[in-house]
Design a protein around this motif. Structure first.
Motif, short mmCIF file in Angstrom:
data_model
loop_
_atom_site.label_atom_id
_atom_site.label_comp_id
_atom_site.label_asym_id
_atom_site.label_seq_id
_atom_site.Cartn_x
_atom_site.Cartn_y
_atom_site.Cartn_z
N CYS A 143 71.89 46.09 82.76
CA CYS A 143 71.48 45.04 81.82
C CYS A 143 72.71 44.53 81.10
CB CYS A 143 70.45 45.59 80.83
SG CYS A 143 69.84 44.40 79.63
N LEU A 186 69.72 49.28 80.39
CA LEU A 186 68.48 49.17 79.63
C LEU A 186 67.54 50.27 80.07
CD1 LEU A 186 66.96 47.35 77.54
CD2 LEU A 186 65.82 46.31 79.52
N LEU A 234 70.25 41.24 77.93
CA LEU A 234 69.66 41.81 76.72
C LEU A 234 69.14 40.70 75.80
CD1 LEU A 234 69.08 44.15 74.81
CD2 LEU A 234 71.46 44.03 74.03
N TRP A 243 68.93 49.99 74.68
CA TRP A 243 70.09 49.46 75.42
C TRP A 243 71.31 50.29 75.06
CZ3 TRP A 243 74.88 47.13 74.43
CH2 TRP A 243 75.47 46.44 75.50
#
Length: 549
Positions: free
Chosen positions: A372, A541, A377, A536
């Motif tokens: 991620c 993630l 994000l 995160w």
């Protein structure tokens, strides 16, 4: 090192801060935890990439109220250790504020080592000044130190020498008068807060931040402020006992008056701020040609209302507050005092993100992992409307989460504030802070000037209040954090991308921690807390695969 409450170990290499680690940020320690085992020093130094046997100087923060030979208690390999230290503050105006005390007998690394100690107040002076832009520019500065155990004391620090000039106390209010007064009223009375009588000292540390938020429920009442003036002007005694005397006299004199507890606290906070500004005005009037810079330090410098009142007064050209003005900066401060004594260097090379690092996880039970990016994000935050717990790089110094140990969320619905307070088990009146791009802040907040450490008050401009209701406090104010790509590149990138998606360069920001503990030290702790779906952690993630229990 700071051994007593807010226990901390700080390591400098020349004038560069390698790291500063508070005990509460290790292993989900309790807030304000003490340094109870000297072996922790060896662990911290090792995790910072050094060997404790290579350390050339050990420095212990001063302590003690009135003791002839103050000591602090910790633990060593053979049981309790009592370390002699410097006194809390100078005994007289003529005393050398920068005086060093030298001792033997620090049991570390299998040896009994020499160490030095400085006044506790000296640590506050150097923590603020050495980290300030004034020291970096080679400029002198006034430093106001106001802690729970002392009157607000003003100093003038020059970089050449350096020389610390003690200008003396400026006001007759010991810092703990703020929680002492509030704890005479619900919901901050000892019986409201719970716990045995020995918890009183702990409550005096926890209450001020809550009261600062609670005052937004009340109104400043001029007649209450006038009564504060009468008590101060006629009954002031310079002693620790005056805080309780002041509060009790107020209750006696106003027992037949009609006012809300929130009015009393809002009025008292306003009155103290006015008194502080008046005291600093007298300092400036006597200052002559001294450079009008000001550093604020000590636990009272966490009060954004008072900081803002000082800045608005325009008595000083620039006002600086470090992110660790309370005792979380004391270890760093006495290390800086030793740095100045040994090298003559006054400017510290530092970053607020030099707290403890966290281990890299390979798996977390109950969570799946996906790559991620920061762009991804931002899309998660915008698309899902869910809060995301962010664990990025090294933790922040001081008590405020500034994007590295934070829960971030979209600010566009007022329900988000209630949700964040609920999952954190916080009172409903507590605010959620906005984190905003520095170059966009003045369009949204007043004054919106750079505030990277959440230490001043800002008002949300009227045309933005309906757009970011989750970060607006009850009185329209906000405890703003501004970020720029130089100071916090990842968070700045996240905000820029979120603005592209939503039109809003602001996110909610609150700390990531168990209630009553320091920041999460690792991903497993955050997963065990389990109050949000997404975590995160530096490009990964983690998504919870089932609902939290």
């Amino acid at each position: 090192m700071k051994v007593t409450h807010d226990g901390t170990v700080a390591l400098l290499d020349d004038n560069r801060l390698i790291g500063s680690v508070e005990m509460e940020k290790l292993d989900n320690g309790l807030r304000y935890a003490e340094l109870t085992d000297l072996a922790t020093i060896e662990r911290i130094v090792r995790e910072l990439g050094y060997d404790v046997r290579d350390v050339e100087a050990f420095v212990v923060d001063g302590w003690g109220y009135g003791e002839r030979r103050p000591t602090v208690r910790t633990g060593g390999p053979d049981g309790p250790v009592h370390l002699p230290v410097a006194p809390y503050r100078e005994a007289a105006l003529t005393d050398d504020t920068a005086k060093v005390w030298e001792f033997d007998g620090l049991p570390l690394a299998g040896s009994e080592l020499k160490y030095t100690s400085y006044h506790h107040v000296t640590g506050h002076i150097y923590a603020a000044y050495c980290a300030s832009p004034f020291a970096a520019a080679g400029e002198p500065s006034f430093v106001l130190v106001w802690d729970g155990g002392i009157l607000p004391r003003c100093y003038y620090v020059r970089p050449d020498g350096p020389r610390v000039e003690n200008l003396g106390p400026v006001l007759g209010l010991i810092g703990n008068i703020y929680p002492t007064f509030a704890m005479r009223f619900p919901p901050f009375r000892p019986q409201d807060l719970g716990g045995p009588p020995e918890r009183q000292a702990f409550h005096q540390l926890t209450v001020p931040g809550k009261v600062m938020a609670y005052t937004a429920l009340g109104q400043v009442r001029p007649e209450l402020c006038e009564e504060f003036d009468r008590i101060y002007d006629t009954e002031l005694t310079v002693s620790m006992a005056f805080a309780a005397t002041f509060a009790d006299r107020f209750l006696e004199r106003t027992r037949t008056w009609a006012y809300e507890p929130s009015d009393a606290m809002a009025s008292f906070q306003h009155w103290v701020g006015e008194r502080l500004v008046g005291a600093l005005r007298r300092v400036r009037e006597r200052a002559g040609d001294r450079v009008p810079n000001l550093c604020l330090s000590g636990g009272c410098a966490l009060n954004i209302k008072w900081n803002s009142a000082v800045r608005r007064s325009e008595l000083f050209d620039a006002v600086w507050v470090p992110p660790f003005p309370n005792d979380s900066g004391s270890a760093l401060g006495v290390a800086c005092a030793e740095m100045v004594r040994r090298t003559g260097t006054v400017a510290l090379d530092w970053s607020v993100y030099r707290g403890p690092a966290m281990p890299k996880p390979t798996s977390v039970e109950g969570y799946r992992s996906d790559r991620c990016t920061v762009t991804d994000l931002a899309e998660v935050l915008h698309r899902t409307g869910e809060p995301v717990l962010v664990l990025h790089d090294r933790a922040e110094l001081g008590p405020r989460a500034l994007g590295h140990r934070s829960i971030l969320a979209a600010p566009t619905a007022s329900e988000m504030k209630h949700r964040l307070n609920s999952i954190k088990k916080r009172e409903a009146y507590r605010p959620v802070s906005p984190i905003c791009l520095e170059d966009r802040a003045q369009a949204i907040f007043d004054p919106g000037t750079p505030d990277p450490y959440m230490l001043f008050e800002h008002q949300i401009r009227p045309d933005w209040r309906a757009r970011i209701p989750a970060v607006m406090h009850l009185d329209g104010s906000a405890r703003l954090q501004t970020v720029n790509p130089r100071q916090a590149p990842v968070i700045a990138e996240l905000l820029a991308r979120y603005e592209q998606l939503s039109g809003v360069p602001v996110l909610c920001n609150t700390s990531a921690n168990f209630n009553g503990s320091g920041f999460f030290p690792d991903l497993d702790s955050a997963a065990r807390w389990g109050q949000v779906r997404y975590i995160w952690n530096d490009g990964v993630l983690w998504t919870r695969e089932q609902a939290a229990s």
